[in-house]
Design an enzyme around this catalytic site. Sequence first.
Site, PDB file in Angstrom:
ATOM      1  N   GLU A 279       0.815  -1.207   0.000  1.00  0.00           N
ATOM      2  CA  GLU A 279       0.000   0.000   0.000  1.00  0.00           C
ATOM      3  C   GLU A 279       0.855   1.267   0.000  1.00  0.00           C
ATOM      4  O   GLU A 279       0.561   2.230  -0.716  1.00  0.00           O
ATOM      5  CB  GLU A 279      -0.935  -0.015   1.222  1.00  0.00           C
ATOM      6  CG  GLU A 279      -2.112   0.918   1.098  1.00  0.00           C
ATOM      7  CD  GLU A 279      -3.168   0.621   2.143  1.00  0.00           C
ATOM      8  OE1 GLU A 279      -4.300   0.244   1.777  1.00  0.00           O
ATOM      9  OE2 GLU A 279      -2.863   0.759   3.351  1.00  0.00           O
ATOM     10  N   GLU A 282       2.293   1.669  -3.370  1.00  0.00           N
ATOM     11  CA  GLU A 282       1.247   2.132  -4.289  1.00  0.00           C
ATOM     12  C   GLU A 282       0.999   3.628  -4.109  1.00  0.00           C
ATOM     13  O   GLU A 282       0.855   4.379  -5.086  1.00  0.00           O
ATOM     14  CB  GLU A 282      -0.042   1.344  -4.041  1.00  0.00           C
ATOM     15  CG  GLU A 282      -1.175   1.701  -4.987  1.00  0.00           C
ATOM     16  CD  GLU A 282      -2.449   0.912  -4.698  1.00  0.00           C
ATOM     17  OE1 GLU A 282      -3.422   1.086  -5.462  1.00  0.00           O
ATOM     18  OE2 GLU A 282      -2.492   0.153  -3.699  1.00  0.00           O
ATOM     19  N   CYS A 299      -8.461  -2.129   3.555  1.00  0.00           N
ATOM     20  CA  CYS A 299      -8.378  -3.243   4.514  1.00  0.00           C
ATOM     21  C   CYS A 299      -9.733  -3.673   5.057  1.00  0.00           C
ATOM     22  O   CYS A 299      -9.893  -4.811   5.473  1.00  0.00           O
ATOM     23  CB  CYS A 299      -7.483  -2.845   5.692  1.00  0.00           C
ATOM     24  SG  CYS A 299      -5.786  -2.487   5.244  1.00  0.00           S
ATOM     25  N   SER A 319      -7.248   1.716  -3.012  1.00  0.00           N
ATOM     26  CA  SER A 319      -6.040   0.914  -3.129  1.00  0.00           C
ATOM     27  C   SER A 319      -6.431  -0.466  -3.635  1.00  0.00           C
ATOM     28  O   SER A 319      -7.460  -1.014  -3.244  1.00  0.00           O
ATOM     29  CB  SER A 319      -5.362   0.781  -1.763  1.00  0.00           C
ATOM     30  OG  SER A 319      -4.377  -0.234  -1.797  1.00  0.00           O
ATOM     31  N   LYS A 358     -15.812 -10.066   7.239  1.00  0.00           N
ATOM     32  CA  LYS A 358     -14.809 -10.973   6.682  1.00  0.00           C
ATOM     33  C   LYS A 358     -15.459 -12.244   6.134  1.00  0.00           C
ATOM     34  O   LYS A 358     -14.930 -12.880   5.217  1.00  0.00           O
ATOM     35  CB  LYS A 358     -13.773 -11.343   7.747  1.00  0.00           C
ATOM     36  CG  LYS A 358     -12.860 -10.193   8.156  1.00  0.00           C
ATOM     37  CD  LYS A 358     -11.918  -9.802   7.026  1.00  0.00           C
ATOM     38  CE  LYS A 358     -10.970  -8.706   7.439  1.00  0.00           C
ATOM     39  NZ  LYS A 358     -10.100  -8.256   6.331  1.00  0.00           N
ATOM     40  N   GLU A 361     -16.222 -11.283   2.797  1.00  0.00           N
ATOM     41  CA  GLU A 361     -15.009 -11.069   2.010  1.00  0.00           C
ATOM     42  C   GLU A 361     -14.420 -12.372   1.475  1.00  0.00           C
ATOM     43  O   GLU A 361     -13.992 -12.438   0.317  1.00  0.00           O
ATOM     44  CB  GLU A 361     -13.960 -10.344   2.854  1.00  0.00           C
ATOM     45  CG  GLU A 361     -12.671 -10.032   2.086  1.00  0.00           C
ATOM     46  CD  GLU A 361     -11.619  -9.380   2.966  1.00  0.00           C
ATOM     47  OE1 GLU A 361     -11.130  -8.308   2.593  1.00  0.00           O
ATOM     48  OE2 GLU A 361     -11.282  -9.959   4.024  1.00  0.00           O
ATOM     49  N   GLU A 366     -13.214 -12.414  -6.315  1.00  0.00           N
ATOM     50  CA  GLU A 366     -11.863 -11.883  -6.547  1.00  0.00           C
ATOM     51  C   GLU A 366     -10.824 -12.495  -5.597  1.00  0.00           C
ATOM     52  O   GLU A 366      -9.632 -12.417  -5.861  1.00  0.00           O
ATOM     53  CB  GLU A 366     -11.867 -10.353  -6.341  1.00  0.00           C
ATOM     54  CG  GLU A 366     -12.851  -9.605  -7.218  1.00  0.00           C
ATOM     55  CD  GLU A 366     -14.207  -9.426  -6.561  1.00  0.00           C
ATOM     56  OE1 GLU A 366     -14.998  -8.623  -7.084  1.00  0.00           O
ATOM     57  OE2 GLU A 366     -14.470 -10.089  -5.525  1.00  0.00           O
ATOM     58  N   CYS A 504     -11.125  -1.762  13.981  1.00  0.00           N
ATOM     59  CA  CYS A 504     -11.369  -3.189  14.204  1.00  0.00           C
ATOM     60  C   CYS A 504     -11.521  -3.558  15.676  1.00  0.00           C
ATOM     61  O   CYS A 504     -12.140  -4.568  15.998  1.00  0.00           O
ATOM     62  CB  CYS A 504     -10.234  -4.011  13.592  1.00  0.00           C
ATOM     63  SG  CYS A 504      -9.992  -3.711  11.836  1.00  0.00           S
TER      64      CYS A 504
END
Length: 578
Positions: A279, A282, A299, A319, A358, A361, A366, A504
């Site tokens: 990151e 990037e 994230c 990102s 999650k 996710e 992907e 989190c």
Amino acid sequence: MAMVNVTIDGIQVSVPAGTTVLEAAHQAHIHIPTLCHLKDVNAIGACRMCVVDVGARSLAAACVMPVSEGMVVKTNTPNVRAARKAVLELILSNHERKCLSCVRSQNCELQALAKELGADESKYDGPNIKYPLDSFSPSVIRDPNKCILCRRCVAVCRNVQGIGAIGAINRGFKTMISPAFEKKLGETNCINCGQCITACPVGALREKDDTDKVWDAISDPDKFVVVQPAPAVRVALGEEFGLPMGTRVTGKMTQALKRLGFDKVFDTDFGADLTIMEEATELVSRIKNGGALPMFTSCSPGWIKYVEHNFPELIPNMSTCKSPMEMEGAIIKSYYAEKAGIDPRSIVVVGVMPCTAKKFEIARPEMEVNGLRSVDISITTRELARMIKDARIDFAKLPDEEIFDELVAESTGAAAIFGATGGVMEAALRTAADVLENRSVENVEYQAVRGIEGIKEATFTLAGQELKVAIASSTGAAKRLIKRIQAGDADYAFVEVMACPGGCVNGGGQPIVPAYKKMEIDPRIVRAGGLYAEDEAKTIRKSHENPDIKKLYAEYLGEPNGHKAHELLHTTYTNRQK
């Protein structure tokens, strides 16, 4: 500020004007029961559990009644106690009372009040509507039969997260909390953040339990089961076993995971360091080469889904880095599998996350490399606690020695703070500063990005160039920030967004804190304090100085943002408005 004098149960209290009776009583250490009230989230006086005598003809709801000069409040008269008990018994008459098998048993605010007030759960028994369970979502299960219509979930979803996926429908006895048109939660713009779960005082909302999948994998002799716990888990897990909030239980956690039967215990903190490498590189590349700015962090899976539903035009600004959990899973099933000589098809990667999103996710199309899911199962902090209790492990008495396995286990202080709002930003700045300055910058603490405010802004000078950054804590705060950016009122290079307020550490999968405790202590602050302490205790505090990270790039990935890294560690997003 004008002060108001009030007497509560004979105790004189002086509080600022505008303070509610409930808040004033709390200051006087007088406990008034509540069900619908949730500090800074919901204060609507709906449940009537907090009624008090203020000398009027009828009892008043303490959570919405402002104090006035000379007010005399009585919280424990026979009339007050009788009213609260009657209200509670009426709520119980319309509540599915399967307490022994409920996931919230012994941590249910309704159950606690019923015991405290000596309520008769069958006093007003009568016919009830039996609603179907909504289990369509990959993350959240909604059980209307246990709902008490407190509307705390509605308030946090609408007012804090800015989403409004659920609300009250129908009227009278048929009122229920549901998505519009009685849709399933998984059919809405719900981002799976789970803040509704942590707001719920009962078991009407809970995460989809995947512990049986984990037990089955561990018991399968043909499977090599690897577990990776996230940074925020280690400062919250102890709460489930009676330890003080914010206690760092990293060692006990690894010991428990080994005893549960996992073949390897790796650390998602390694994935966090890897995320920073990708990151930060990037970000520097976008700054130097005129890429899309501001660059938003990626994230938080709840935040990603929020953008896809509400601001798909910002997808080029996101990102492309996967989350630390997904990066770690991809490396385990490639680099680690090769090093260990294990068929990646036999590896089962389990993530222990503070996050219910999650679960969504890991199923994204992907998140697959070479035909394999990078992470196979994601469980919450609460689910791990249930597994430990199921195995009858005395968690509090476990050794504190950390036993993370090698190869993809070493981590830095920068990774530890990922779990707190502003932590990803600070970790990225530590690496970006060294890269842009072309030296090791001594100061590693960026206090300006710390704190639980909804929106934080800061400007840093790196290599003679100003770097403007912003942090949004909750999707509701992110919406406000995005509107300012799109209106041209704010200009940043880098923006961190966490879907959950506080980051989190306050994720939808963390231990649930009752409303009355949240009036005394803020989990966002206390748990984050544990992560910052872990950061300070680390010998290495910058992600790019992690020796295992250096070895990974030297032996396998090549360079950050290189071809191999993009193949394994980067992703794409979906416009969900189409």
